[in-house]
Design an enzyme around this catalytic site. Structure first.
Site, PDB file in Angstrom:
ATOM      1  N   ASP A 121       0.339 -13.593   7.922  1.00  0.00           N
ATOM      2  CA  ASP A 121       0.446 -12.451   7.003  1.00  0.00           C
ATOM      3  C   ASP A 121       0.243 -11.124   7.745  1.00  0.00           C
ATOM      4  O   ASP A 121      -0.775 -10.911   8.382  1.00  0.00           O
ATOM      5  CB  ASP A 121      -0.606 -12.634   5.906  1.00  0.00           C
ATOM      6  CG  ASP A 121      -0.762 -11.445   4.974  1.00  0.00           C
ATOM      7  OD1 ASP A 121       0.166 -10.612   4.902  1.00  0.00           O
ATOM      8  OD2 ASP A 121      -1.810 -11.362   4.304  1.00  0.00           O
ATOM      9  N   ALA A 180      -4.142  -8.830 -13.787  1.00  0.00           N
ATOM     10  CA  ALA A 180      -4.506 -10.054 -14.505  1.00  0.00           C
ATOM     11  C   ALA A 180      -4.712 -11.223 -13.545  1.00  0.00           C
ATOM     12  O   ALA A 180      -5.460 -12.152 -13.850  1.00  0.00           O
ATOM     13  CB  ALA A 180      -3.428 -10.398 -15.530  1.00  0.00           C
ATOM     14  N   HIS A 182      -5.661  -8.517   1.459  1.00  0.00           N
ATOM     15  CA  HIS A 182      -5.079  -8.847   2.764  1.00  0.00           C
ATOM     16  C   HIS A 182      -6.009  -8.386   3.883  1.00  0.00           C
ATOM     17  O   HIS A 182      -6.599  -7.307   3.812  1.00  0.00           O
ATOM     18  CB  HIS A 182      -3.718  -8.174   2.938  1.00  0.00           C
ATOM     19  CG  HIS A 182      -2.725  -8.566   1.890  1.00  0.00           C
ATOM     20  ND1 HIS A 182      -1.862  -9.627   2.041  1.00  0.00           N
ATOM     21  CD2 HIS A 182      -2.460  -8.044   0.665  1.00  0.00           C
ATOM     22  CE1 HIS A 182      -1.108  -9.735   0.955  1.00  0.00           C
ATOM     23  NE2 HIS A 182      -1.453  -8.780   0.106  1.00  0.00           N
ATOM     24  N   HIS A 216       5.671 -11.749   6.200  1.00  0.00           N
ATOM     25  CA  HIS A 216       5.170 -10.963   5.056  1.00  0.00           C
ATOM     26  C   HIS A 216       4.831  -9.541   5.481  1.00  0.00           C
ATOM     27  O   HIS A 216       3.681  -9.139   5.511  1.00  0.00           O
ATOM     28  CB  HIS A 216       3.929 -11.648   4.462  1.00  0.00           C
ATOM     29  CG  HIS A 216       3.583 -11.141   3.076  1.00  0.00           C
ATOM     30  ND1 HIS A 216       3.443  -9.805   2.766  1.00  0.00           N
ATOM     31  CD2 HIS A 216       3.342 -11.791   1.916  1.00  0.00           C
ATOM     32  CE1 HIS A 216       3.136  -9.664   1.499  1.00  0.00           C
ATOM     33  NE2 HIS A 216       3.075 -10.864   0.947  1.00  0.00           N
TER      34      HIS A 216
END
Length: 563
Positions: free
Chosen positions: A198, A235, A371, A393
């Site tokens: 990532d 959420a 992250h 990503h």
């Protein structure tokens, strides 16, 4: 069938989506006739993709090789990793393996699309081992801004390929599920052929703050608020929801939940054990009026300024059950994602105008990224000790910085590969090489339409949004070379017709002459007349207004010969 330029003793890795961009994460690890798919995400459209709801990858390569796909394994339940699952399953019914929360979210999506009964679903955990004829898949626990996040290790005959998923190293997560450093280190000791990691926060030279740090900040803020609290967050961020609810309970506040996705998140969190909230702590909107302001907390969606979310409707005064009261404190426990800053600021302004006190931004310590920054990316590299490295990503600049971090951590720069979607990296036990490319463009989702919106339609929408449309209506008899009615000109979004009568009259006369001229030409057709109208009227209107509206001729061809 599309074949890769990969030798029999090589594994192949590629991004169908997720390289050079944020979102659309869909990666493949392939050895001979076995493909392990990792994630199937969507990307939210940029401002220039007018009317487009979502962007998914082009799945054609996967369709061409569908008999090789053994599994779709899911790292976690965010939209940019699972949002494409229903669209993928409409073309390929592949077995899906996901953790408990991601699986609950996937089931909701598949039910909406009518695919739940036909899907093959398997719930997994970090101890799950998937064994196929030539490959094996194992998992390790990571931390992110959503529970049940997993890193994935694909064991092939030439070596282990690790895909981290989205991660940070949160050593004090509020869910009490820390990253499994031992499992990562074990993989590194046994040998990782290639690491796919990532890159989202590769530009940030930091160690990302823990969720516990945010929870402490929320506690301090709650201690200071005497009136009603409205708490807005993602959420999907169960950890943040847990911190808000735990603090509400500690301060004797009842919780009212608004927003369909927030209600679903609460239900999932309770069912899976991530949230521990007694049933009598929740109240309906009708109960809010009878409770003292200092005994309530409203938990809602809308922290990104989404126009239809609960918080935006509260700010606009259009929510049916809630209006801002003097003394209300609204907490934005998130940072605006790129492209949302303007809409978030607009909601904050409206809330302030209505009399609320709004707490937001980095200065209040109420948000942290999911992250890892550069320090965590370097730790992952040190734990895994890969021979080869492929950053994923992230946009190009992020991928580039990540390769520089890898070099600092012992991966030679020539062993790192910045790839584009569709590029194929072929790996043997000792070598890595670019082995060709397959088509991996964008497919646009617009309503129920998949892939039926292309560049021409988007160009027309851009023209409509900027310059408007001019419609020309006429009835023509080609056999008699006669204009039977019209031409009439209608303007929408170009000029106000009541105040532009002279311009439109002049345009009508021009179109009349154009049609007459074209009808007297050799072998006139409807298409040739339409083209001539567009060319002449566009030139005329640009000369008069310096604008280029979309011109749409609507010709009624009446070829009946009168007797």
């Amino acid at each position: 069938m599309k074949k890769l330029n990969v030798k029999n003793n090589e594994a192949a890795i590629y991004g169908v989506g997720g390289l050079g961009e944020i979102g659309k994460n869909t990666y493949g690890v392939q050895f001979q006739d076995e493909i392990i798919l990792i994630d199937a995400g969507i990307k939210f459209p940029e401002d220039d993709l007018l009317g487009v709801d979502y962007v998914i990858p082009d799945y054609q390569y996967l369709v061409d090789n569908k008999e090789k796909i053994k599994a779709l394994v899911i790292t976690h339940g965010h939209e940019d990793h699972i949002g494409g699952v229903p669209y993928l399953l409409k073309t390929l019914n592949v077995p899906i393996y996901a953790g408990p929360l991601a699986m609950a979210l996937i089931k909701n999506k598949l039910e909406e699309h009518g695919l739940l009964n036909s899907a093959e679903l398997h719930e997994i955990g970090e101890d799950t081992v998937l064994k196929f004829r030539k490959t094996k898949v194992t998992f390790f626990r990571t931390t992110h801004s959503i529970p049940d996040t997993l890193g994935i290790a694909v064991h092939t005959p030439v070596g282990v390929i690790v895909e981290t998923g989205d991660f940070k190293f949160d050593l004090t997560p509020v869910t009490n599920m820390p990253p499994n450093l031992q499992a990562m280190a074990k993989l590194g000791e046994e040998g990782v052929l290639c690491l796919m990691s990532d890159s989202t926060n590769a530009e940030r030279p930091v160690w990302t703050k823990s969720e516990k740090w945010v929870a402490n900040s929320i506690e301090r803020i709650f201690d200071q608020i005497e009136d009603r609290i409205i708490f807005a967050t993602f959420a999907s961020n169960i950890s943040r929801i847990k911190s808000a609810c735990d603090n509400a309970l500690a301060h004797g506040r009842k919780i009212a939940v608004f927003g369909r996705s927030m209600e679903a998140a609460i239900n999932n969190g309770l069912e899976l054990g991530y949230l521990s909230i007694p049933a009598d702590a929740f109240v309906d909107s009708s109960d809010l009026q009878s409770l003292p302001a200092n005994k309530t907390m409203i938990l809602c969606t809308g922290s990104q300024g989404e126009p239809m979310a609960a918080l935006s409707r509260i700010a606009n005064g259009t929510h049916r059950q809630i209006t801002i009261q003097p003394g209300d404190t609204v907490i934005f426990s998130s940072n605006p994602i790129p492209g949302n800053t303007t809409s978030v600021n607009a909601v904050i302004n409206k809330l302030e105008e209505a009399g609320a006190n709004v707490i937001h931004g980095k200065v209040n310590n109420i948000h942290t990224s999911g992250h890892g920054g550069q320090e965590e990316q370097k730790l992952m590299l040190r734990l895994m000790k890969p021979k080869f490295f492929m950053p994923i990503h992230g946009e190009y600049r992020m991928l580039k910085i990540h390769t520089e971090l890898a070099e600092q951590c012992g991966v030679p720069l020539e062993n790192s590969f910045i790839m584009q979607n569709g590029d194929v990296l072929a790996l043997s036990k000792d070598t890595a090489r670019i082995a060709g490319h397959f088509q991996a463009g964008d497919v646009y989702i617009d309503g129920n339409g998949i892939g039926d919106i292309g560049s021409i339609v988007l160009h027309d929408r851009q023209l409509l949004s900027e310059e408007g449309i001019v419609i020309v209506v006429a009835t023509i008899n080609l056999e008699n070379e006669e204009i039977q009615s019209g031409p009439d000109i209608l303007s929408r979004g170009f000029v106000y017709m009541r105040e532009s009568g002279e311009l439109l009259d002049e345009g009508r006369r021009l179109v009349f002459r154009t049609i007459r001229k074209e009808m007297h030409a050799k072998k006139p057709t409807e298409a040739s007349i339409r083209s001539a109208i567009i060319d002449d009227l566009q030139e005329f209107l640009f000369d008069k207004t310096e604008r280029h509206p979309l011109i749409l001729p609507m010709l009624i061809m009446n070829n009946h010969v009168a007797k």
